[in-house]
Design an enzyme around this catalytic site. Sequence first.
Site, PDB file in Angstrom:
ATOM      1  N   LYS A   1       0.821  -1.105   0.001  1.00 59.79           N
ATOM      2  CA  LYS A   1      -0.077  -0.028   0.053  1.00 59.79           C
ATOM      3  C   LYS A   1       0.843   1.315   0.012  1.00 59.79           C
ATOM      4  CE  LYS A   1      -4.476  -1.997   1.254  1.00 59.79           C
ATOM      5  NZ  LYS A   1      -5.553  -2.104   2.062  1.00 59.79           N
TER       6      LYS A   1
ATOM      7  N   ARG B   1      -3.938  -9.922   4.669  1.00 54.77           N
ATOM      8  CA  ARG B   1      -4.365 -10.099   3.073  1.00 54.77           C
ATOM      9  C   ARG B   1      -3.165  -9.454   2.320  1.00 54.77           C
ATOM     10  NH1 ARG B   1      -6.343  -6.572  -0.594  1.00 54.77           N
ATOM     11  NH2 ARG B   1      -8.175  -7.431  -2.116  1.00 54.77           N
TER      12      ARG B   1
HETATM   13  N1  HH2 Z   1      -7.214  -3.693   0.334  1.00 59.28           N
HETATM   14  C1  HH2 Z   1      -7.762  -3.476  -1.047  1.00 59.28           C
HETATM   15  C2  HH2 Z   1      -8.846  -4.256  -1.333  1.00 59.28           C
HETATM   16  N2  HH2 Z   1      -9.584  -5.076  -0.562  1.00 59.28           N
HETATM   17  N3  HH2 Z   1     -10.176  -5.638   1.639  1.00 59.28           N
HETATM   18  C3  HH2 Z   1      -9.824  -5.776   2.936  1.00 59.28           C
HETATM   19  N4  HH2 Z   1     -10.555  -6.570   3.814  1.00 59.28           N
HETATM   20  N5  HH2 Z   1      -8.802  -5.134   3.274  1.00 59.28           N
HETATM   21  C4  HH2 Z   1      -8.071  -4.313   2.550  1.00 59.28           C
HETATM   22  O1  HH2 Z   1      -7.056  -3.909   3.147  1.00 59.28           O
HETATM   23  C5  HH2 Z   1      -8.434  -4.208   1.225  1.00 59.28           C
HETATM   24  C6  HH2 Z   1      -9.342  -5.092   0.818  1.00 59.28           C
HETATM   25  C7  HH2 Z   1      -6.918  -2.879  -1.804  1.00 59.28           C
HETATM   26  O2  HH2 Z   1      -6.015  -3.722  -2.167  1.00 59.28           O
HETATM   27  P1  HH2 Z   1      -5.749  -4.620  -3.737  1.00 59.28           P
HETATM   28  O3  HH2 Z   1      -6.947  -5.495  -4.194  1.00 59.28           O
HETATM   29  O4  HH2 Z   1      -4.543  -5.062  -4.173  1.00 59.28           O
HETATM   30  O5  HH2 Z   1      -6.065  -3.265  -4.801  1.00 59.28           O
HETATM   31  P2  HH2 Z   1      -7.410  -3.011  -5.887  1.00 59.28           P
HETATM   32  O6  HH2 Z   1      -8.301  -2.350  -4.989  1.00 59.28           O
HETATM   33  O7  HH2 Z   1      -6.760  -1.761  -6.497  1.00 59.28           O
HETATM   34  O8  HH2 Z   1      -7.682  -4.114  -6.693  1.00 59.28           O
END
Ligand code: HH2
Length: 388
Positions: free
Chosen positions: A323, A359
Amino acid sequence: MIWARPLCLTDSAVSMWVRSSLTPEGVGLLRSGLETHALVTGLEEDSRELLVELVGAGWVGGSGDAAVIRYSRLSVEAWVARLGTSGLGVALGRLLHVGVNPQPVALGGARFDWGSRTYVMGIVNATPDSFSDGGRDTEAAIAHGVALAEAGADLLDVGGESTRPGAAAVSEEEELRRVVPVIEALRLQVPGVPLSVDTRKAKVARAAVKAGAVLVNDVSGLRDDAMLDVLAETGAFACAMHMLGTPEVMQAEPRYDDVGTEVLDALEGALRRAEARGVLRSRLWVDPGIGFGKTVAHNLFLLERLGDLRLLGAPVLVGVSRKAFLGALTGGKPAAQRVVASAAAAAVLASTGAVDVLRVHDVAETRDALAVADAIRLARDGGARFRT
Ligand code: HH2
């Protein structure tokens, strides 16, 4: 040589206490009578007067809506017996969750024994635009999920909508088209690994559960009654994450008076709404939502105080992987170069015992970091004096 060492009643020290002086029963009594301090906030005039009277000599001081008190488990039990389910009674009763692991659960055939180690949720983004690993079509997402399972993921979280700051919402049809085939395929190809769906939409959650997901990871914090109905009807587990606003606007000058309290309030509100609509509290996890409407300082403070989420009595999931705040702390590194920083954050959080599931994008690296952090946290062999 004589040494006088300060002694806390940590798990690693219990057997030494027993060997050196106390009976196991004595240790139990000591544990329940051990005094510590609590910050109580949100007090109004009547609850403040009641608290002063209740804690007696345990009153340390206070001003405005806040007070510091001394308490032990035994005194909390007595206060709760007296106050019942009043606001103050519930607040004080929550102190009993601190230091206690949530009940173990079986999820999609796998057992999660909270506290025994920190579990890893591998991220499977089936999106063209995720902040660090976008661009996967269905086949690539399936192959990635299989690879993460082989690398040691305890769960796989399949998402079809990027929620990075400023991301535009995706239509229901498109999200369904992205996630359902991935979940169907992973259910067959990695049957031992429980699957989760990362969605804010009730229809997507329902289809994903039908396809084999056992957990709904809702970054909007279970705000939608239709989502709660899907959970109540299907019996799926869910994670309620805190987000300020929506991904489109969340990073536009996020402000809080007290970020810790506001996140606790929002998550407890989500758990209550879900329970009121028929979802079992034992199926709900919580997540402070790192990067979702928070500055770097907010993120760091929430992580430093992560143990406060234990008050909710639910398993705690945290996403720090790659992040932006990690980029900010490491001289502006781009997402792909934040793997070491992510593993460091995972190890630090695991060493406090305040997180149950992380995660992550980089499963193998995180498993290594957690193997070390969990082993140190759970170390019990300090030689003959300490061994049970
Ligand atoms: N962060 C993201 C997405 N989903 N869910 C939970 N429970 N907690 C988190 O911190 C969280 C989440 C963002 O990360 P990522 O899926 O890699 O990115 P994107 O939203 O751009 O797909």
